[in-house]
Design a protein around this motif. Sequence first.
Motif, PDB file in Angstrom:
ATOM      1  N   ARG A 238       0.791  -1.229   0.000  1.00  0.00           N
ATOM      2  CA  ARG A 238       0.000   0.000   0.000  1.00  0.00           C
ATOM      3  C   ARG A 238       0.834   1.295   0.000  1.00  0.00           C
ATOM      4  NH1 ARG A 238      -5.257   1.716   2.218  1.00  0.00           N
ATOM      5  NH2 ARG A 238      -5.792  -0.450   2.610  1.00  0.00           N
TER       6      ARG A 238
ATOM      7  N   LEU B 268       2.201   2.117  -3.398  1.00  0.00           N
ATOM      8  CA  LEU B 268       1.146   2.486  -4.342  1.00  0.00           C
ATOM      9  C   LEU B 268       0.598   3.876  -4.035  1.00  0.00           C
ATOM     10  CD1 LEU B 268      -0.671  -0.948  -4.550  1.00  0.00           C
ATOM     11  CD2 LEU B 268       0.425   0.267  -6.447  1.00  0.00           C
ATOM     12  N   GLU B 269       0.323   4.129  -2.763  1.00  0.00           N
ATOM     13  CA  GLU B 269      -0.284   5.427  -2.438  1.00  0.00           C
ATOM     14  C   GLU B 269       0.681   6.578  -2.703  1.00  0.00           C
ATOM     15  OE1 GLU B 269      -3.893   4.001   0.492  1.00  0.00           O
ATOM     16  OE2 GLU B 269      -2.151   4.915   1.452  1.00  0.00           O
TER      17      GLU B 269
ATOM     18  N   ARG C  80      -7.280  -1.845  -6.346  1.00  0.00           N
ATOM     19  CA  ARG C  80      -7.056  -0.671  -7.186  1.00  0.00           C
ATOM     20  C   ARG C  80      -6.764   0.573  -6.347  1.00  0.00           C
ATOM     21  NH1 ARG C  80     -13.487  -0.363  -8.738  1.00  0.00           N
ATOM     22  NH2 ARG C  80     -14.122   1.012  -7.037  1.00  0.00           N
ATOM     23  N   ILE C  81      -5.990   1.476  -6.945  1.00  0.00           N
ATOM     24  CA  ILE C  81      -5.829   2.814  -6.389  1.00  0.00           C
ATOM     25  C   ILE C  81      -6.996   3.652  -6.893  1.00  0.00           C
ATOM     26  CG2 ILE C  81      -4.542   4.948  -6.797  1.00  0.00           C
ATOM     27  CD1 ILE C  81      -3.089   3.599  -4.731  1.00  0.00           C
TER      28      ILE C  81
ATOM     29  N   LYS D 248      -4.550  -2.918 -10.156  1.00  0.00           N
ATOM     30  CA  LYS D 248      -3.252  -3.591 -10.132  1.00  0.00           C
ATOM     31  C   LYS D 248      -3.513  -5.088 -10.213  1.00  0.00           C
ATOM     32  CE  LYS D 248      -1.834   0.535  -9.597  1.00  0.00           C
ATOM     33  NZ  LYS D 248      -1.333   1.278 -10.771  1.00  0.00           N
TER      34      LYS D 248
ATOM     35  N   TRP E  81      -5.687   3.273  -1.610  1.00  0.00           N
ATOM     36  CA  TRP E  81      -5.696   1.889  -2.088  1.00  0.00           C
ATOM     37  C   TRP E  81      -6.979   1.211  -1.636  1.00  0.00           C
ATOM     38  CZ3 TRP E  81      -4.118  -1.468  -5.403  1.00  0.00           C
ATOM     39  CH2 TRP E  81      -4.167  -2.853  -5.143  1.00  0.00           C
TER      40      TRP E  81
ATOM     41  N   ASP F 223      -8.403  -2.264  -1.279  1.00  0.00           N
ATOM     42  CA  ASP F 223      -7.877  -3.631  -1.286  1.00  0.00           C
ATOM     43  C   ASP F 223      -8.875  -4.617  -1.891  1.00  0.00           C
ATOM     44  OD1 ASP F 223      -5.540  -5.167  -0.493  1.00  0.00           O
ATOM     45  OD2 ASP F 223      -6.906  -6.216   0.852  1.00  0.00           O
TER      46      ASP F 223
END
Length: 331
Positions: free
Chosen positions: A204, A207-208, A254-255, A289, A248, A250
Motif C-alpha cells: 500500500r 502504491l499510495e 485498485r488505487i 493492479k 488503495w 484492497d
Amino acid sequence: MATAASCLSEVPRDALQAQFRAEVLQGLSQTRKAIPARWFYDRRGSELFEEITRLDEYYPTRTEIGILTDRQDEIARAVGSGRVIVEFGAGSATKTPLLLDAAAPSAYVPIDISGDFLRDACAPLEDCYPELPIVPAEADFMQPIAIDALLPEGMECERRLGFFPGSTIGNMEPRAAIDLLRSMRETLGPGSLLLIGMDRVKPRPVLEAAYDDARGVTAAFNLNLAARINRELDGSLPLDALRHRAVWNDRHARIEMHLVAQRDMGFEVCGRRFDMDEGETIHTENSHKYDMRSASTLLLGGGWEPLSTWCDADDRFMVVLARAMSDELSA
Ligand code: AVJ
C-alpha cells in the motif's frame, strides 16, 4: 514512403466535446459522483501526466521502459517483423521506439484521444523513421476502429500487433476492460498479437505514494480535470475547495483518486446546478493492479491467450504478449 502527421484522420471534435459534456453531467448527477478518467487528458493534463512519469514515486513508466529495453531481443523474436503496429492511447513516444526498433513494423498507427498531443508525439518519430508509414488517428479507442481505411493501399491485410503500454487497461473496471480487449481484438483481427503493460499489486505505501507525490504533481493532474470542466463546460467548481486524495482499495485491488470537497459547496456545469457536502468526493480514477492470475483471467476473458510474460527484477510491473483467440475458443 513517409506519411505526414497532417494526414491525421479528421475526427468529430464536436462529437468528442459532446461526449465529454454528457459524461460529466451524468457523472455529477449520480449519488456517488464519478467522472471517467480518460477526460484527464486535454493538452494540460497530458503534459502533467508526462511530468508524473518522471517523478521518483511514480515507478510504472521507468519500470516498463526497463523491461522493454532489457527484453528487447526476446520480445522481437516473439512478435516477429513486418507487422502493422497499432498503439492504443499513444500519448507519448518514449516507449514506442523500443518496439519499433525491435519489431521492424510495416506501418505504425498510433491512436489517441488528444489529437494535439498525438501530432506533437509523431513529429520526432517521423524524423527518426523516415521510411516507416506513420498513420496517426485521433479517436476513442474504446470503440472498434476501421484500421483498413487508414492504411496505405496494399497494407490492409497485414498481420497486426497491438501495443497497449502503461497499464492504461487498469483504468477500467474488469467488465469494461474485457469489453475493451474484445474491441481491440476486433480492431486488430485474426492472427494478431497484443503487447500489453500491466501494473502489479504491491504494498500500500508504495502504491499510495505513486499516486500522491510529495511535489503535488498528481494533485495538480487530478485538479486539472475540474479546471477543464470550468474551462470547457462553463463550470464554476471552486478549485481551492477541492483536495486530491489517492487511496488503495484492497477489495477491488485498485488505487482510487478522488476530489474531496473541503466544505459544503454548490456549483454549475453547463447551466446545471450541483451540490456537494463537506467530505463528499468526485471519484476521478481507478487504477487496477494485477497479479499473474488476475492478469491472465482478464486477458482470456477479453479473447487473448497469454503467450509470454516479462517482469522487472523487483516484480513491480509486467509486460504480457498475448495472441488473439479464435471466436470458437473465446465465445
Ligand atoms: C496512465 C492510467 C496508467 O493509472 O497509473 C498516473 C494515470 N493517474 N497518476 C495510472 C495516472 C495518476 C496512469 N495511467
